[in-house]
Design a protein around this motif. Structure first.
Motif, PDB file in Angstrom:
ATOM      1  N   ARG A   1      -2.966  -1.064  13.781  1.00  0.00           N
ATOM      2  CA  ARG A   1      -1.730  -0.585  14.384  1.00  0.00           C
ATOM      3  C   ARG A   1      -1.864   0.915  14.595  1.00  0.00           C
ATOM      4  O   ARG A   1      -2.107   1.667  13.645  1.00  0.00           O
TER       5      ARG A   1
ATOM      6  N   GLN B   1       1.177  -7.627   2.313  1.00  0.00           N
ATOM      7  CA  GLN B   1       0.069  -7.068   3.087  1.00  0.00           C
ATOM      8  C   GLN B   1      -0.344  -5.731   2.493  1.00  0.00           C
ATOM      9  O   GLN B   1       0.413  -5.118   1.734  1.00  0.00           O
TER      10      GLN B   1
ATOM     11  N   ARG C   1       4.352  -2.369   9.644  1.00  0.00           N
ATOM     12  CA  ARG C   1       3.195  -1.500   9.726  1.00  0.00           C
ATOM     13  C   ARG C   1       2.713  -1.009   8.362  1.00  0.00           C
ATOM     14  O   ARG C   1       1.512  -0.851   8.155  1.00  0.00           O
ATOM     15  N   THR C   2       3.637  -0.808   7.461  1.00  0.00           N
ATOM     16  CA  THR C   2       3.236  -0.262   6.163  1.00  0.00           C
ATOM     17  C   THR C   2       3.227  -1.313   5.059  1.00  0.00           C
ATOM     18  O   THR C   2       2.635  -1.095   4.007  1.00  0.00           O
ATOM     19  N   GLY C   3       3.936  -2.420   5.281  1.00  0.00           N
ATOM     20  CA  GLY C   3       4.054  -3.410   4.210  1.00  0.00           C
ATOM     21  C   GLY C   3       5.035  -3.000   3.124  1.00  0.00           C
ATOM     22  O   GLY C   3       5.107  -3.647   2.079  1.00  0.00           O
TER      23      GLY C   3
ATOM     24  N   ARG D   1      -4.624  -3.044   8.927  1.00  0.00           N
ATOM     25  CA  ARG D   1      -3.604  -3.875   8.307  1.00  0.00           C
ATOM     26  C   ARG D   1      -4.200  -5.211   7.876  1.00  0.00           C
ATOM     27  O   ARG D   1      -4.855  -5.893   8.673  1.00  0.00           O
TER      28      ARG D   1
ATOM     29  N   THR E   1       0.507   1.187   1.984  1.00  0.00           N
ATOM     30  CA  THR E   1       1.440   0.244   1.368  1.00  0.00           C
ATOM     31  C   THR E   1       1.810   0.739  -0.042  1.00  0.00           C
ATOM     32  O   THR E   1       0.936   1.236  -0.753  1.00  0.00           O
TER      33      THR E   1
ATOM     34  N   ILE F   1      -3.494   2.649  11.404  1.00  0.00           N
ATOM     35  CA  ILE F   1      -3.483   1.785  10.227  1.00  0.00           C
ATOM     36  C   ILE F   1      -4.401   0.587  10.394  1.00  0.00           C
ATOM     37  O   ILE F   1      -4.447  -0.035  11.462  1.00  0.00           O
TER      38      ILE F   1
ATOM     39  N   CYS G   1      -1.969  -2.015   3.780  1.00  0.00           N
ATOM     40  CA  CYS G   1      -2.325  -1.180   4.915  1.00  0.00           C
ATOM     41  C   CYS G   1      -3.048   0.054   4.434  1.00  0.00           C
ATOM     42  O   CYS G   1      -2.631   0.694   3.464  1.00  0.00           O
TER      43      CYS G   1
ATOM     44  N   ASP H   1      -4.753 -12.060   8.648  1.00  0.00           N
ATOM     45  CA  ASP H   1      -3.814 -11.752   9.716  1.00  0.00           C
ATOM     46  C   ASP H   1      -2.700 -12.796   9.785  1.00  0.00           C
ATOM     47  O   ASP H   1      -2.075 -12.985  10.821  1.00  0.00           O
TER      48      ASP H   1
END
Lengths: 428, 428
Positions: free
Chosen positions: A376, A347, A173-175, A387, A337, A385, A349, A34
């Motif tokens: 998220r 990241q 949120r998606t990377g 994450r 992602t 998601i 997701c 995180d």
């Protein structure tokens, strides 16, 4: 199996950056995924903060503005950060928060574009909300329209009405990562300016602001820069704009001569005019320790800021995580992602493949096991998601293996069905 | 002699607040008369900050937003501060810097007044410059005119064109205090709103925001509130306005539901909407230690915030300083701060009676002797000033005696003529 625990251990043993983990204090029994939300405590921070508190504040008191050089902390830290984001010395200041800084640069960009008659600010619907809130406020106030689009509409949406393209480089949120250079060029070709939010980029992926000819950028100090909770953020303005426009938060620290105490504002040359009030010294000192952890990677890419070396490891870690999840939890998750390296931040997701509930509770069950990622919530366009952020400074391949092992067990034992993992927390 | 060293020692022995000095770490050999610029380190701060850094950040990491209640620090501190400034719980947040907060509340006040057609903001020419810079920016942006006046023009200047009266309650340079209640009433009678800057009031003098029916107030955390260098500031908004207007720095922490991550802004009820981005946790924690030092005076005025007890001592200290300077340095200084209690803040400002140079160097010579005050340069309307702040929490009457003794010696030995005391520092 594509990858075994032994493989992971071998990769760690070969990892030239492995020793950088020693620059952090990681809690026992925690695999921390995180760092894209709050970076880990640098080992140097407690002593440095204590020194600032007891020596510089306690002993030096007001004299420390001169003797401890408090007065140019925002610029001194900015010069360090510049090496990480492809900027030059003197182009960056560390100050205030990300949202406040976005207000400053977006205001400056809109002021610059006002005479052109263009009245549209384009951003993504999936941008981090606080950026949209700030843009919403400024657009209303300055007579612009905020146009929210999907990524797929870029660059076609950039017509002769667009004043500013405001994007977050790596989506929270998606990377997913934008091509900053191509989109900046497209915006410029269409006659628009660019404002980039580097919250999930600075310290996470290579950024080349000057090479991209970007116009304005801001970003966050407490994620991959490990600057501490609510750390000061930063502002970069391209040299061609920096002394041309004023930002409205015209406090005395942005004045050309603050200690002359003159009643009228005269902006300082360059990016210093993006400072507002008296600077947060303790918080800036903590941020400096975080910046130093990133710059500790510099020797591994020939002194060019460290991000190339960090990027190589980051991609290897996220590749490994994706491969292990797909192999060991077959059919359970969809990768949100981008798989393509050029489009991936630092990241990974995941969404539940069955689109059912449970994503929140799986994350909570993982946290209970010491694997800290976050959740998220989805909406009409986007699934819920899970994450997972990967900070190559303090994570290794065995951590990746262990994280996936815990995920496998959470699923096997259906831990996510337990009531305690389904209680909503205030902050998610 | 009106007052001897023995008298001062007797006053210290009788001082009910004397023990509060133990709540601070004061450097050896320093008499600190600059708490109006940067307050002294509270004894509790090093350990508390270390706990926040190593436990809450280091061990708790992202979980501390919930487990350590980081999420409501601005409001929790605001409730403590409310007791000091005559506000109610839920009416104050501690956040951002003073200038940024002034921007928020002045914007809200101007938005509220825009429909009336009034287009003038009145402030004092001698107001702290950063306030004027912010007002200058907002007035230009929002189509208002900033009218700078002398104090003597109040309240006559308040005509039917005035939208907002923006004043600093205690003048940073002279220590003169306005009658907040009378001026607020005069502004309201004229149809205008009031914005009060409490930078030199909060923790320094009794403030009764609700009793005065004031509209908006902001102030500083690092002066008399002892919150540390560049500490977060605060915002108070009267309940009748708090939920009616939006401020433009509409970041996610001011949203009604920040963790729903919705793309459109919906302001939180009440003063929480005056928050912007992610809050500076370490700095807020330091500020809490400072607030606690002020509230430590609460038992001495029957639990009513402590300011009545602090005020009694503050006036006695500044009375003693004035009396001793006038007796022991006869004819050398003019008193710039009002002699009348009702018009005096918690500082004493002196000008050289001969209007010659030397004020800066006298201050530097005093600092070299451990008596830390500061210097504020004059202009066409105002002489150079030697400024001495008196914080009754950690100063006693013997300190006053010793400070004047050093001043006498600096003058007798003409120390201020030495070249080293005439070199200009970056920060004065």
């Amino acid at each position: 199996m594509t990858m075994t625990l032994d493989d992971c251990r071998r990769l760690d043993a070969q990892d030239p950056l492995a020793a950088l983990r020693g620059r952090f204090i990681l809690p026992e029994g925690v695999i921390y995924l995180d760092g894209n939300s709050l970076g880990v405590l640098p080992s140097a921070a407690p002593a440095r903060i204590a020194e600032v508190v007891t020596q510089e504040w306690g002993e030096g008191l007001i004299r420390s503005w001169n003797t401890a050089r408090w007065i140019d902390l925002p610029q001194r830290l900015g010069d360090k950060l510049a090496r990480v984001i492809g900027a030059a010395p003197g182009e960056v200041v560390c100050t205030d928060g990300t949202s406040v800084n976005l207000y400053k640069v977006l205001f400056a960009a809109l002021s610059q574009m006002a005479p052109t008659g263009r009245r549209v600010v384009v951003s993504e619907r999936s941008n981090f909300p606080t950026d949209l809130y700030i843009a919403e406020s400024l657009c209303r106030e300055r007579g612009f329209t905020l146009k929210l689009i999907d990524e797929s509409e870029l660059p076609a949406v950039l017509d002769d009405q667009v004043a500013v393209l405001m994007l977050t480089h790596v989506n929270y949120r998606t990377g997913a990562m934008h091509d900053m250079k191509a989109l900046t060029a497209a915006a410029h070709a269409a006659g628009a300016l660019t404002v980039w939010d580097l919250a999930h980029s600075a310290g996470a992926v290579p950024v080349a602001l000057n090479d991209c000819e970007a116009d304005f950028a801001i970003g966050c100090g407490y994620k991959y820069l490990n600057g501490g909770p609510g750390a000061p953020a930063f502002v970069w303005v391209h040299a061609r704009h920096a002394s041309r426009f004023e930002q409205p938060l015209s406090g005395w620290f942005g004045h050309a001569a603050p200690f002359e105490f003159t009643p009228h504002y005269r902006p300082a040359p360059g990016v210093t005019r993006y400072l507002c009030g008296t600077q947060p010294i303790i918080a800036l000192s903590a941020l400096e320790c975080g910046l130093d952890t990133v710059l500790a990677a510099e020797p591994f890419d020939g002194g060019r800021g460290g991000m190339a070396a960090l990027r190589t490891k980051s991609l290897a870690l996220t590749d490994a995580f994706i491969a292990l999840v797909e192999e060991r939890c077959p059919g359970r998750f969809t990768l949100v992602t981008p798989r393509e390296h050029a489009r991936r931040g630092s990241q990974v997701c995941l969404a539940l493949a069955d689109k059912g509930p449970g994503a929140y509770a799986i994350v909570q069950a993982l946290i209970a096991r010491g694997v800290i990622g976050d959740f998220r919530a989805g909406d009409s366009q986007m699934p819920d998601i899970l994450r997972f952020g990967f900070t190559p400074l303090y994570l290794g391949f065995e951590d990746v293996w262990n994280a996936v092992e815990h995920l496998v067990q959470v699923l096997e034992h259906e831990e996510w069905k337990r009531p305690e993992f389904n209680q909503k927390l205030a902050v998610t």
